[in-house]
Design an enzyme around this catalytic site. Structure first.
Site, short mmCIF file in Angstrom:
data_model
loop_
_atom_site.label_atom_id
_atom_site.label_comp_id
_atom_site.label_asym_id
_atom_site.label_seq_id
_atom_site.Cartn_x
_atom_site.Cartn_y
_atom_site.Cartn_z
N THR A 221 0.82 -1.17 0.12
CA THR A 221 0.14 0.13 0.00
C THR A 221 0.81 1.32 0.17
O THR A 221 0.62 2.31 -0.85
CB THR A 221 -0.75 0.02 1.14
OG1 THR A 221 -1.54 -1.32 1.12
CG2 THR A 221 -1.96 0.98 1.01
N ALA A 240 0.79 -11.15 -0.15
CA ALA A 240 -0.17 -10.11 -0.23
C ALA A 240 0.80 -8.84 0.10
O ALA A 240 1.87 -8.86 0.41
CB ALA A 240 -1.22 -10.17 0.89
N HIS A 241 0.08 -7.64 0.20
CA HIS A 241 0.78 -6.41 0.34
C HIS A 241 1.52 -6.06 1.55
O HIS A 241 0.86 -6.56 2.66
CB HIS A 241 -0.17 -5.25 0.01
CG HIS A 241 -1.50 -5.10 0.77
ND1 HIS A 241 -1.94 -3.95 1.55
CD2 HIS A 241 -2.41 -6.08 1.21
CE1 HIS A 241 -3.25 -4.57 2.09
NE2 HIS A 241 -3.45 -5.65 2.10
N ASN A 242 2.62 -5.60 1.53
CA ASN A 242 3.42 -5.23 2.74
C ASN A 242 3.89 -6.50 3.29
O ASN A 242 4.41 -6.35 4.65
CB ASN A 242 2.60 -4.42 3.50
CG ASN A 242 2.30 -2.91 3.26
OD1 ASN A 242 1.36 -3.16 2.24
ND2 ASN A 242 3.16 -1.98 3.27
N SER A 260 0.93 -7.68 5.53
CA SER A 260 1.65 -7.06 6.32
C SER A 260 2.22 -8.10 7.55
O SER A 260 2.86 -7.83 8.42
CB SER A 260 0.73 -5.94 7.43
OG SER A 260 0.40 -5.20 6.67
#
Lengths: 339, 339, 339
Positions: A221, A240-242, A260
């Site tokens: 993000t 997934a993101h981060n 995350s």
């Protein structure tokens, strides 16, 4: 590409027993060997194959003493398995040693690349992208704007690298891999619809990483999704993101890591594992296949189950789960006497 | 693209505290800020970063009162998080504002398209396909015959849209998505072989749908597989033939929905969930990650487990599963006294 | 493509009741029929639709006797379902009957192909690859060096076939399928890093195999990964190196088979199943969705659960798992009286 037994022996530092001039062109398992192929014998369980194999040449351990006559040519080395692996690697490198820029392909304005580039037909390289030396990009591959790719990295056919991705040296990215797609972030509105949260971070892949076919790695993000040095990802994994995956961690196919989550070094994660978001997984953690990890895990822990328990606890509980009918029956018997 | 703090403040309706002429070109988290980047401070947990951040500019809430000296430039606004999101969105739009038709690309006979089309190199548009205004199609994308694509929709690199698919307005389709592949339908013969059941339906994607990287959506056998308004699908999801997913339902990555199942509105479905075919799932249903849904579910239900139980029942049973050894031991003790 | 009821009746060997000259151009479900579409009525449950359908023509069983007036044209045949399937198949074949070599496309040195080839734009055919008669390769597809593809096989858009793969006759390979990517083999070093084990085997796909969108099949380390005659693989399946899948086995989507496992003939494997490596699964085995198979299975066995138990045992144990709170409570009551 034919090569004589004596040439191979000289590369491997071995000694030929049999016809030193016999030529081979392919590699094979000892039990599947054909004329013109070379094989190896390392595991004592397979010794009997040496007497019947049709392979023209077999690499064996120096210590191997046949009990029966051997008709194939043997090359004796210190460690037959290692010697064969060396040969495999050499064979593979030769096979992959493509270079040159095939047409049609697109190299956009401001993009630069080093020596010995292979760029297949129908590849697209975005603006200001920087590609190192000895990079091999197979046909139909997309690389977006402002991407950085290090030396000796291979992108197989049809990989999709979104803009701003950074890939290190000596990486292998297989067909159908997608790096840098948007993270899954949406803010709910009062009427049940969602607004997209813009995903403006990127993905960083460090050196010596291998990424299996069909794996997807979302951009952060903000900041970066990071795959650290030496990580090995199998096919169809979702990152997934981060997410941040530590050095030399290995993940088997079809596993997913939600947003995350930070995973430590040298972890071994089985296939079809799910790890929820915002966790911290320590170093040297082992997660059994199909587990669902819902809590952070300390270094050196081993877990199984969905939701995951310690490996030992899971096995204990599951052994009773198998006998749950018996437990229920016994309890009924007890109740009849007691309650 | 550099922009001064005072210009950003004027866009956001904020007030500058510090050097109003300082310029920024990137966005960053406050703890990762560098010279030339802009960040934001909203969560009180992160307040300490404002005193040490290297970000040139930080957007803060109007109500923020620093306890120590702040060296970075601040922009004070009503809601720092919302203001930063607005900035993100603007930044993203600018970045994605590609247009024009790159060569080589193929637009087949009878295909039409609206204004502001971006069509990347190596894209293929089939016969009689209709593309709306302001559509962005990244390189290496395939769109079959007789497809309809609405306004403002983005297809990222290498999406594959089979013939007869209909996609609405304002949709985002990520790299590697496949829409309209054949449903998995085979009729068994007496000798153990199978005959393919022809799959001649299509897929309809309504407005405001986002589809994550690597997701596959099969065409209907007859009729349509339907993804309704506002649905958000994460990466690597499988949607089988004749499935119908209701408005604003959100599904996390690697979940699969088998043939002919109908899912209601506003459902929240976790990752790696499996839902068997021919079910009816109501509205507002919540399904926990890795669950296996084998029966239809009423609206507002919440389930977990494989096969899935009500969420509360699953948690209760699983808490005892963890202690199953203890239960078995206690039972053995009881039996010694009783049976 | 419009066709009159009397022409269809003559193809199907049926008898027209109603307007024999009415023309149709599409196929539809009876409840979704519109002017110009043809449908069928087979299941007695749907009989009421015949009186209200807007379909111009409906195929019905010879034995069907309407109780009310029917306004649509009927075609009476021995078996309405089979007749409609035949029509579907014909319709599909016509739709897919593309041929010719579109530009730009690349056919490398030494590659050969048979009659009636369709090769879409942006396809890449590697060196010395051999393609049979009547093969259809959709746009943006990559086929590596030394590949063999049999007659009547279809590769949909964006399939990726690595070098040395062998594909039989009458196969269907959907978009995004990846065949021949490297197996996941790494040898650990003392410092925690890994060395890649070269993967120099190939993949063999026999005749009449269908492979769903996004499925990945890794090449063998040595020898071949084999998908035997008549196998049907759904979408997003992972098949690891050196796996061997027996004739007419069917696997539902998102399942994974780890390295060197051998699966027998005529097995039925549900969705999201995981099978660990180096197992032998017999013939006619049934594996329920989401199961995790950790041991070899004899022919005709049926299993469920993770780790998998016999289907019957799993169902029994799971029925008690649902009531585990009750079991625990009862045990507590018993303990209060006894221990």
């Amino acid at each position: 590409m034919k090569i004589a037994a004596e040439q191979i022996a000289s590369v491997l530092g071995g000694e030929v027993v049999g016809d030193a001039t016999i030529q081979v062109s392919t590699l094979a398992k000892i039990e599947e060997g054909q004329e013109g192929s070379i094989s190896f014998l390392s595991n004592p369980k397979y010794v009997h194959h040496i007497y019947t194999t049709k392979a023209s040449v077999v690499i064996v351990n120096k210590t191997f003493q046949p009990e029966y006559p051997v008709s194939t040519t043997m090359i004796k080395v210190d460690d037959a398995y290692k010697a064969f692996s060396k040969l495999l690697e050499y064979y593979n490198q030769v096979k992959l040693m493509k270079s040159g820029i095939e047409q049609p392909s697109v190299i956009s304005e401001g993009a630069v690349y080093g020596e010995e580039l292979y760029l297949g037909s129908f590849c697209y390289i975005g603006k200001n992208t920087k590609i190192g030396n000895n990079v091999k990009i197979y046909p139909n591959t997309f690389v977006g704007d402002n991407v950085i790719i290090g030396d000796n990295t291979i992108l197989f056919a049809g990989a999709r690298i979104y803009s701003e991705t950074v890939i290190g040296n000596n990486c292998t990215v297989h067909a159908g891999v997608i790096i840098g797609s948007d993270g899954f972030g949406f803010a709910p509105n009062a009427d049940g619809t969602y607004n997209k949260v813009p995903q403006i971070g990127n993905v960083i892949i460090e050196d010596n990483v291998e990424i299996g076919a069909g794996t997807t790695i979302d951009r952060a993000t903000l900041g970066s999704t990071i795959i650290r040095k030496g990580v090995k990802l199998d096919n169809q994994i979702q990152v997934a993101h981060n997410v941040d995956i530590g050095e030399n961690t290995v993940i088997a196919s079809q596993s997913g890591v939600a947003g995350s989550t930070k995973i430590g070094k040298n972890c071994m994660i089985g296939g079809q594992v799910g790890i929820v978001g915002h966790l911290v997984i320590g170093d040297n953690v082992k997660i059994q296949a199909q587990s669902g990890v819902t809590k952070s895990l300390e270094s050196n822990s081993a877990v199984q189950g969905s939701p995951a328990l310690s490996h030992a606890d899971f096995l204990r509980s599951y052994s009773h789960f198998r006998n749950l009918s018996k437990i229920a029956e016994d309890l009924e018997k007890v109740k009849k006497n007691v309650i």
